[in-house]
Design a protein around this motif. Structure first.
Motif, PDB file in Angstrom:
ATOM      1  N   GLU A 164     -18.786 -33.524  43.167  1.00  0.00           N
ATOM      2  CA  GLU A 164     -19.581 -34.046  44.282  1.00  0.00           C
ATOM      3  C   GLU A 164     -20.097 -32.908  45.148  1.00  0.00           C
ATOM      4  O   GLU A 164     -21.258 -32.922  45.592  1.00  0.00           O
ATOM      5  N   ILE A 165     -19.276 -31.899  45.369  1.00  0.00           N
ATOM      6  CA  ILE A 165     -19.695 -30.749  46.172  1.00  0.00           C
ATOM      7  C   ILE A 165     -20.816 -29.988  45.474  1.00  0.00           C
ATOM      8  O   ILE A 165     -21.811 -29.615  46.091  1.00  0.00           O
ATOM      9  N   ALA A 166     -20.673 -29.782  44.165  1.00  0.00           N
ATOM     10  CA  ALA A 166     -21.716 -29.084  43.407  1.00  0.00           C
ATOM     11  C   ALA A 166     -23.031 -29.838  43.474  1.00  0.00           C
ATOM     12  O   ALA A 166     -24.104 -29.241  43.638  1.00  0.00           O
ATOM     13  N   SER A 167     -22.962 -31.165  43.356  1.00  0.00           N
ATOM     14  CA  SER A 167     -24.170 -31.984  43.432  1.00  0.00           C
ATOM     15  C   SER A 167     -24.825 -31.855  44.806  1.00  0.00           C
ATOM     16  O   SER A 167     -26.051 -31.734  44.922  1.00  0.00           O
TER      17      SER A 167
ATOM     18  N   VAL B 187     -12.122 -28.561  34.873  1.00  0.00           N
ATOM     19  CA  VAL B 187     -11.338 -28.651  36.103  1.00  0.00           C
ATOM     20  C   VAL B 187     -11.320 -27.263  36.724  1.00  0.00           C
ATOM     21  O   VAL B 187     -10.823 -26.305  36.123  1.00  0.00           O
ATOM     22  N   MET B 188     -11.894 -27.121  37.908  1.00  0.00           N
ATOM     23  CA  MET B 188     -11.893 -25.835  38.585  1.00  0.00           C
ATOM     24  C   MET B 188     -10.501 -25.547  39.157  1.00  0.00           C
ATOM     25  O   MET B 188      -9.722 -26.471  39.415  1.00  0.00           O
ATOM     26  N   THR B 189     -10.205 -24.272  39.322  1.00  0.00           N
ATOM     27  CA  THR B 189      -8.899 -23.882  39.850  1.00  0.00           C
ATOM     28  C   THR B 189      -9.060 -22.834  40.942  1.00  0.00           C
ATOM     29  O   THR B 189     -10.079 -22.142  41.013  1.00  0.00           O
ATOM     30  N   THR B 190      -8.041 -22.748  41.772  1.00  0.00           N
ATOM     31  CA  THR B 190      -7.935 -21.672  42.756  1.00  0.00           C
ATOM     32  C   THR B 190      -6.850 -20.718  42.273  1.00  0.00           C
ATOM     33  O   THR B 190      -5.776 -21.155  41.834  1.00  0.00           O
TER      34      THR B 190
ATOM     35  N   TYR C  85      -6.354 -18.539  47.920  1.00  0.00           N
ATOM     36  CA  TYR C  85      -6.977 -17.244  47.658  1.00  0.00           C
ATOM     37  C   TYR C  85      -7.735 -17.280  46.333  1.00  0.00           C
ATOM     38  O   TYR C  85      -7.175 -17.669  45.303  1.00  0.00           O
ATOM     39  N   ALA C  86      -8.982 -16.845  46.373  1.00  0.00           N
ATOM     40  CA  ALA C  86      -9.736 -16.569  45.154  1.00  0.00           C
ATOM     41  C   ALA C  86      -9.675 -15.066  44.926  1.00  0.00           C
ATOM     42  O   ALA C  86      -9.994 -14.288  45.823  1.00  0.00           O
ATOM     43  N   VAL C  87      -9.244 -14.654  43.750  1.00  0.00           N
ATOM     44  CA  VAL C  87      -9.100 -13.234  43.455  1.00  0.00           C
ATOM     45  C   VAL C  87     -10.200 -12.820  42.480  1.00  0.00           C
ATOM     46  O   VAL C  87     -10.287 -13.359  41.375  1.00  0.00           O
ATOM     47  N   LYS C  88     -11.043 -11.881  42.911  1.00  0.00           N
ATOM     48  CA  LYS C  88     -12.181 -11.456  42.093  1.00  0.00           C
ATOM     49  C   LYS C  88     -12.354  -9.943  42.162  1.00  0.00           C
ATOM     50  O   LYS C  88     -12.139  -9.348  43.221  1.00  0.00           O
ATOM     51  N   PRO C  89     -12.760  -9.321  41.064  1.00  0.00           N
ATOM     52  CA  PRO C  89     -13.164  -7.912  41.156  1.00  0.00           C
ATOM     53  C   PRO C  89     -14.438  -7.814  41.979  1.00  0.00           C
ATOM     54  O   PRO C  89     -15.317  -8.693  41.884  1.00  0.00           O
ATOM     55  N   SER C  90     -14.561  -6.792  42.779  1.00  0.00           N
ATOM     56  CA  SER C  90     -15.711  -6.689  43.672  1.00  0.00           C
ATOM     57  C   SER C  90     -17.031  -6.669  42.912  1.00  0.00           C
ATOM     58  O   SER C  90     -18.044  -7.177  43.397  1.00  0.00           O
ATOM     59  N   LYS C  91     -17.026  -6.117  41.692  1.00  0.00           N
ATOM     60  CA  LYS C  91     -18.286  -6.055  40.949  1.00  0.00           C
ATOM     61  C   LYS C  91     -18.792  -7.445  40.581  1.00  0.00           C
ATOM     62  O   LYS C  91     -19.999  -7.639  40.399  1.00  0.00           O
TER      63      LYS C  91
ATOM     64  N   GLU D 180     -21.833 -19.129  43.665  1.00  0.00           N
ATOM     65  CA  GLU D 180     -21.998 -20.589  43.636  1.00  0.00           C
ATOM     66  C   GLU D 180     -20.654 -21.284  43.421  1.00  0.00           C
ATOM     67  O   GLU D 180     -20.318 -22.249  44.124  1.00  0.00           O
ATOM     68  N   LYS D 181     -19.888 -20.795  42.461  1.00  0.00           N
ATOM     69  CA  LYS D 181     -18.594 -21.422  42.179  1.00  0.00           C
ATOM     70  C   LYS D 181     -17.608 -21.195  43.317  1.00  0.00           C
ATOM     71  O   LYS D 181     -16.803 -22.089  43.644  1.00  0.00           O
ATOM     72  N   LEU D 182     -17.672 -20.035  43.931  1.00  0.00           N
ATOM     73  CA  LEU D 182     -16.795 -19.770  45.070  1.00  0.00           C
ATOM     74  C   LEU D 182     -17.139 -20.673  46.256  1.00  0.00           C
ATOM     75  O   LEU D 182     -16.258 -21.103  46.994  1.00  0.00           O
ATOM     76  N   GLU D 183     -18.415 -20.980  46.406  1.00  0.00           N
ATOM     77  CA  GLU D 183     -18.813 -21.859  47.507  1.00  0.00           C
ATOM     78  C   GLU D 183     -18.300 -23.281  47.281  1.00  0.00           C
ATOM     79  O   GLU D 183     -17.885 -23.962  48.226  1.00  0.00           O
ATOM     80  N   ILE D 184     -18.299 -23.731  46.030  1.00  0.00           N
ATOM     81  CA  ILE D 184     -17.695 -25.039  45.718  1.00  0.00           C
ATOM     82  C   ILE D 184     -16.222 -25.027  46.124  1.00  0.00           C
ATOM     83  O   ILE D 184     -15.721 -25.954  46.767  1.00  0.00           O
ATOM     84  N   GLU D 185     -15.550 -23.965  45.743  1.00  0.00           N
ATOM     85  CA  GLU D 185     -14.124 -23.822  46.045  1.00  0.00           C
ATOM     86  C   GLU D 185     -13.887 -23.771  47.560  1.00  0.00           C
ATOM     87  O   GLU D 185     -12.973 -24.415  48.081  1.00  0.00           O
ATOM     88  N   ARG D 186     -14.709 -22.992  48.248  1.00  0.00           N
ATOM     89  CA  ARG D 186     -14.539 -22.859  49.702  1.00  0.00           C
ATOM     90  C   ARG D 186     -14.698 -24.205  50.397  1.00  0.00           C
ATOM     91  O   ARG D 186     -13.888 -24.586  51.261  1.00  0.00           O
ATOM     92  N   LEU D 187     -15.726 -24.965  50.026  1.00  0.00           N
ATOM     93  CA  LEU D 187     -15.965 -26.259  50.661  1.00  0.00           C
ATOM     94  C   LEU D 187     -14.879 -27.270  50.306  1.00  0.00           C
ATOM     95  O   LEU D 187     -14.555 -28.142  51.118  1.00  0.00           O
ATOM     96  N   TYR D 188     -14.326 -27.153  49.115  1.00  0.00           N
ATOM     97  CA  TYR D 188     -13.224 -28.034  48.708  1.00  0.00           C
ATOM     98  C   TYR D 188     -12.051 -27.862  49.665  1.00  0.00           C
ATOM     99  O   TYR D 188     -11.502 -28.840  50.185  1.00  0.00           O
ATOM    100  N   TRP D 189     -11.655 -26.608  49.901  1.00  0.00           N
ATOM    101  CA  TRP D 189     -10.511 -26.364  50.764  1.00  0.00           C
ATOM    102  C   TRP D 189     -10.834 -26.610  52.236  1.00  0.00           C
ATOM    103  O   TRP D 189      -9.964 -27.041  53.008  1.00  0.00           O
ATOM    104  N   LEU D 190     -12.069 -26.372  52.621  1.00  0.00           N
ATOM    105  CA  LEU D 190     -12.480 -26.662  53.996  1.00  0.00           C
ATOM    106  C   LEU D 190     -12.288 -28.139  54.308  1.00  0.00           C
ATOM    107  O   LEU D 190     -11.799 -28.515  55.380  1.00  0.00           O
ATOM    108  N   ALA D 191     -12.662 -28.993  53.348  1.00  0.00           N
ATOM    109  CA  ALA D 191     -12.521 -30.439  53.543  1.00  0.00           C
ATOM    110  C   ALA D 191     -11.064 -30.858  53.672  1.00  0.00           C
ATOM    111  O   ALA D 191     -10.757 -31.896  54.280  1.00  0.00           O
ATOM    112  N   LYS D 192     -10.175 -30.049  53.132  1.00  0.00           N
ATOM    113  CA  LYS D 192      -8.742 -30.371  53.195  1.00  0.00           C
ATOM    114  C   LYS D 192      -8.033 -29.652  54.335  1.00  0.00           C
ATOM    115  O   LYS D 192      -6.805 -29.756  54.481  1.00  0.00           O
ATOM    116  N   GLY D 193      -8.801 -28.894  55.116  1.00  0.00           N
ATOM    117  CA  GLY D 193      -8.203 -28.188  56.242  1.00  0.00           C
ATOM    118  C   GLY D 193      -7.312 -27.029  55.844  1.00  0.00           C
ATOM    119  O   GLY D 193      -6.395 -26.657  56.590  1.00  0.00           O
TER     120      GLY D 193
END
Length: 216
Positions: free
Chosen positions: A24-27, A44-47, A64-70, A83-96
């Motif tokens: 739903e967030i991606a849409s 199924v996306m994961t954190t 925490y999302a762990v990513k190489p800076s590159k 884009e995928k990180l933004e989905i993840e960020r909004l998911y957790w934002l909605a859950k406080g």
């Protein structure tokens, strides 16, 4: 680093996110949702890490999302990664739940090396060839009392002498010093190089306050 932190009470890796919610967030964002390359079934996306911190009797949860800076800067991958990180960020934002990105820039290499040097020695009770149950715990208490008197020596020199003083097999004092550091009964600046050449003067018997670590 999370396992080393005293306030961490639970660590979950690759924590699954609710697929209906992330779709739903991606849409809503107007971005493509991750799918299996072969079956095209939505994934199924994961954190990477979902961590509980127990502070002053209350629990604070951080994702925490762990990513190489590159991955965040290379033109070929950055847009899709963000884009995928933004989905993840909004998911957790909605859950406080607090959420953030960790790259290698936030990882202290000296701290990680030092934790690795002692981490596997946290529990020594399962070691074979103890003369009797509780032998190593007993000797660890003696070393904790005696080590400060060797302030002018290196850790290597002090451990050699302590092996002789307490009639222990060669290397036992070194093992138990690493155990005491891993249990945070013996403390030092873990961002400085830590090995057998470290001066004993760098180490202190821990107080209750010193045992409480912090994670930036």
């Amino acid at each position: 680093m999370l396992d080393w932190h005293d306030a961490v009470s639970d660590i979950r890796e690759q924590f699954p996110l609710g697929r209906d919610e992330t779709q739903e967030i991606a849409s809503r964002l107007g971005v493509g949702y991750p799918v299996d390359r072969h079956t095209r079934v939505p994934l199924v996306m994961t954190t990477d890490f979902l961590v509980d911190f127990s502070i002053d009797g209350s629990t604070r949860r951080v994702a925490y999302a762990v990513k190489p800076s590159k991955a965040l800067t290379e033109a070929r991958t950055a847009v899709r990664t963000v884009e995928k990180l933004e989905i993840e960020r909004l998911y957790w934002l909605a859950k406080g739940v607090s959420w953030g990105i960790v790259t290698e820039g936030e990882i202290s290499k000296p701290l990680v090396r030092n934790i690795s040097w002692v981490h596997s020695y946290r529990d020594v009770e399962g070691y074979d060839n103890q003369p009797y149950p509780g032998y190593l715990a007993e000797k660890a208490d003696l070393i904790l009392m005696e080590l400060p008197s060797w302030r002018d020596a290196s850790l290597r020199q002090a451990c050699q002498e302590l092996d002789l003083r307490f009639v222990m097999q060669t290397g036992t004092a070194r093992l138990l010093v690493r155990h005491l550091i891993a249990c945070k009964r013996l403390v030092c600046d873990m961002t400085l190089p830590l090995d057998d050449s470290a001066p004993v003067s760098r180490f202190q018997v821990a107080t209750a306050v010193q045992k409480v670590g912090r994670l930036g």
